[in-house]
Motif scaffolding. Structure first.
Motif, PDB file in Angstrom:
ATOM      1  N   ALA A 149     -35.006  -9.733 -24.619  1.00 27.34           N
ATOM      2  CA  ALA A 149     -34.605  -8.815 -25.693  1.00 27.34           C
ATOM      3  C   ALA A 149     -35.833  -8.283 -26.424  1.00 27.34           C
ATOM      4  N   ARG A 150     -36.808  -9.148 -26.659  1.00 27.94           N
ATOM      5  CA  ARG A 150     -38.034  -8.721 -27.327  1.00 27.94           C
ATOM      6  C   ARG A 150     -38.793  -7.699 -26.454  1.00 27.94           C
TER       7      ARG A 150
ATOM      8  N   THR B 232     -29.062  -4.081 -36.148  1.00 31.87           N
ATOM      9  CA  THR B 232     -28.877  -4.836 -34.904  1.00 31.87           C
ATOM     10  C   THR B 232     -30.155  -4.910 -34.078  1.00 31.87           C
ATOM     11  N   GLY B 233     -30.893  -3.787 -34.035  1.00 31.33           N
ATOM     12  CA  GLY B 233     -32.053  -3.730 -33.145  1.00 31.33           C
ATOM     13  C   GLY B 233     -31.617  -3.967 -31.716  1.00 31.33           C
ATOM     14  N   LEU B 234     -32.388  -4.751 -30.993  1.00 37.14           N
ATOM     15  CA  LEU B 234     -32.048  -5.068 -29.599  1.00 37.14           C
ATOM     16  C   LEU B 234     -31.510  -6.490 -29.466  1.00 37.14           C
ATOM     17  N   GLY B 235     -31.167  -7.122 -30.605  1.00 36.97           N
ATOM     18  CA  GLY B 235     -30.503  -8.416 -30.557  1.00 36.97           C
ATOM     19  C   GLY B 235     -31.380  -9.625 -30.781  1.00 36.97           C
ATOM     20  N   VAL B 236     -32.671  -9.428 -31.050  1.00 39.78           N
ATOM     21  CA  VAL B 236     -33.577 -10.571 -31.200  1.00 39.78           C
ATOM     22  C   VAL B 236     -33.163 -11.454 -32.375  1.00 39.78           C
ATOM     23  N   SER B 237     -32.929 -10.866 -33.536  1.00 39.41           N
ATOM     24  CA  SER B 237     -32.563 -11.656 -34.715  1.00 39.41           C
ATOM     25  C   SER B 237     -31.222 -12.354 -34.526  1.00 39.41           C
ATOM     26  N   ALA B 238     -30.257 -11.632 -33.967  1.00 39.73           N
ATOM     27  CA  ALA B 238     -28.936 -12.231 -33.742  1.00 39.73           C
ATOM     28  C   ALA B 238     -29.035 -13.433 -32.810  1.00 39.73           C
TER      29      ALA B 238
ATOM     30  N   ILE C  94     -20.716 -13.318 -35.526  1.00 45.86           N
ATOM     31  CA  ILE C  94     -21.698 -12.397 -36.077  1.00 45.86           C
ATOM     32  C   ILE C  94     -21.149 -10.977 -36.126  1.00 45.86           C
ATOM     33  N   THR C  95     -21.314 -10.333 -37.267  1.00 42.18           N
ATOM     34  CA  THR C  95     -20.989  -8.924 -37.458  1.00 42.18           C
ATOM     35  C   THR C  95     -22.305  -8.195 -37.648  1.00 42.18           C
ATOM     36  N   SER C  96     -22.607  -7.248 -36.768  1.00 42.26           N
ATOM     37  CA  SER C  96     -23.895  -6.575 -36.808  1.00 42.26           C
ATOM     38  C   SER C  96     -23.696  -5.068 -36.931  1.00 42.26           C
ATOM     39  N   ILE C  97     -24.442  -4.465 -37.850  1.00 50.17           N
ATOM     40  CA  ILE C  97     -24.275  -3.048 -38.194  1.00 50.17           C
ATOM     41  C   ILE C  97     -25.537  -2.282 -37.823  1.00 50.17           C
ATOM     42  N   ASP C  98     -25.365  -1.137 -37.161  1.00 48.67           N
ATOM     43  CA  ASP C  98     -26.510  -0.304 -36.819  1.00 48.67           C
ATOM     44  C   ASP C  98     -26.007   1.112 -36.523  1.00 48.67           C
ATOM     45  N   THR C  99     -26.892   2.081 -36.665  1.00 47.65           N
ATOM     46  CA  THR C  99     -26.518   3.467 -36.363  1.00 47.65           C
ATOM     47  C   THR C  99     -26.726   3.821 -34.897  1.00 47.65           C
ATOM     48  N   GLU C 100     -27.465   2.974 -34.165  1.00 42.46           N
ATOM     49  CA  GLU C 100     -27.834   3.289 -32.778  1.00 42.46           C
ATOM     50  C   GLU C 100     -26.912   2.573 -31.797  1.00 42.46           C
ATOM     51  N   VAL C 101     -25.949   3.296 -31.258  1.00 43.44           N
ATOM     52  CA  VAL C 101     -24.983   2.678 -30.357  1.00 43.44           C
ATOM     53  C   VAL C 101     -25.650   2.181 -29.080  1.00 43.44           C
ATOM     54  N   GLU C 102     -26.673   2.892 -28.589  1.00 43.49           N
ATOM     55  CA  GLU C 102     -27.356   2.458 -27.364  1.00 43.49           C
ATOM     56  C   GLU C 102     -28.046   1.116 -27.576  1.00 43.49           C
ATOM     57  N   HIS C 103     -28.674   0.950 -28.733  1.00 41.53           N
ATOM     58  CA  HIS C 103     -29.321  -0.322 -29.035  1.00 41.53           C
ATOM     59  C   HIS C 103     -28.290  -1.440 -29.104  1.00 41.53           C
TER      60      HIS C 103
ATOM     61  N   LEU D  70     -38.797   0.144 -26.182  1.00 34.87           N
ATOM     62  CA  LEU D  70     -38.129   1.232 -26.890  1.00 34.87           C
ATOM     63  C   LEU D  70     -38.739   1.512 -28.261  1.00 34.87           C
ATOM     64  N   GLY D  71     -39.786   0.767 -28.611  1.00 34.33           N
ATOM     65  CA  GLY D  71     -40.433   0.990 -29.898  1.00 34.33           C
ATOM     66  C   GLY D  71     -39.631   0.501 -31.085  1.00 34.33           C
ATOM     67  N   VAL D  72     -38.792  -0.491 -30.864  1.00 29.20           N
ATOM     68  CA  VAL D  72     -37.973  -1.059 -31.933  1.00 29.20           C
ATOM     69  C   VAL D  72     -38.645  -2.340 -32.426  1.00 29.20           C
ATOM     70  N   GLU D  73     -38.927  -2.413 -33.719  1.00 28.05           N
ATOM     71  CA  GLU D  73     -39.616  -3.577 -34.262  1.00 28.05           C
ATOM     72  C   GLU D  73     -38.653  -4.749 -34.408  1.00 28.05           C
TER      73      GLU D  73
END
Length: 210
Positions: free
Chosen positions: A24-25, A61-67, A79-88, A31-34
């Motif tokens: 995931a990292r 949400t990012g790419l799921g690392v924190s989750a 877990i309920t995760s909120i993000d604007t990027e559906v692809e991520h 993708l340039g997601v921190e």
């Protein structure tokens, strides 16, 4: 490299990430997601385990690392995760499924946190991670504190904001917002506060009074 920087690097280097978190990292970097650093991720897992978290909200949400890290510490949590990027979120869901998190414990909401958070219940969650849109961090943390139960904890990664927050010569709205957060909560009798300097900082705020 200073001794302090060496200590921070050591704190990251001693962490052993699972293959799923490593993947995931790697996707996040592509993708340039921190993502949170390994040292911060391991702290998220420890806090999730220590609080016995069963219900977690993640803002960003990012790419799921924190989750993945939080569910490492609290494997029975929802877990309920909120993000604007559906692809991520799709990539994050795949990572969670790969980690054998049951689908009925993964709730991904695509949308702006400012629109979603008012719909989430008061005093209903054990852990809320705020890691999205630094310009709105104060607003999001206010919602998070409303949402966590007494004894619940709000976690804010990047609280030292690229090592600028501690430098009085640094200015800017984001730097000021993180300083305001730390100062306001430290003065409050309704919460307990700790600021970890690992990674890019982790502000931990535990609610002890309504």
């Amino acid at each position: 490299m200073s001794r302090k920087e060496s200590s921070w690097k050591y704190a990251d280097d001693i962490v052993v990430e699972s293959p799923t978190i490593t993947a995931a990292r790697a996707h996040a970097i592509e993708l340039g997601v921190e993502s949170v650093s390994p040292a911060i991720g391991s702290q998220l897992a420890v806090i999730a385990a220590a609080t016995g978290a069963r219900s977690i909200v993640e803002i960003g949400t990012g790419l799921g690392v924190s989750a993945l890290w939080m569910l490492t510490g609290a494997p029975e949590a929802t877990i309920t995760s909120i993000d604007t990027e559906v692809e991520h979120q799709q990539v994050a869901r795949a990572a969670l499924v790969e980690a054998k998190v049951p689908a009925n414990r993964i709730r991904l909401i695509t949308g702006k946190a400012a629109d979603v958070l008012p719909r989430l219940n008061d005093s209903s969650y054990d852990l809320v991670l705020v890691d999205a849109d630094p310009a709105s961090v104060i607003e999001y943390v206010e919602h998070a504190l409303r949402m966590v139960r007494r004894g619940g904890t709000v976690l804010v990664p990047h609280a030292l904001w690229k090592d600028k927050v501690a430098d009085p010569a640094q200015r800017g709205e984001t730097v000021g917002d993180f300083r305001t957060l730390a100062a306001a909560f430290s003065a409050s009798e309704a919460v307990l506060v700790a600021l970890s300097p690992a990674g890019d900082g982790l502000l931990q705020v535990t609610k002890i009074a309504e």
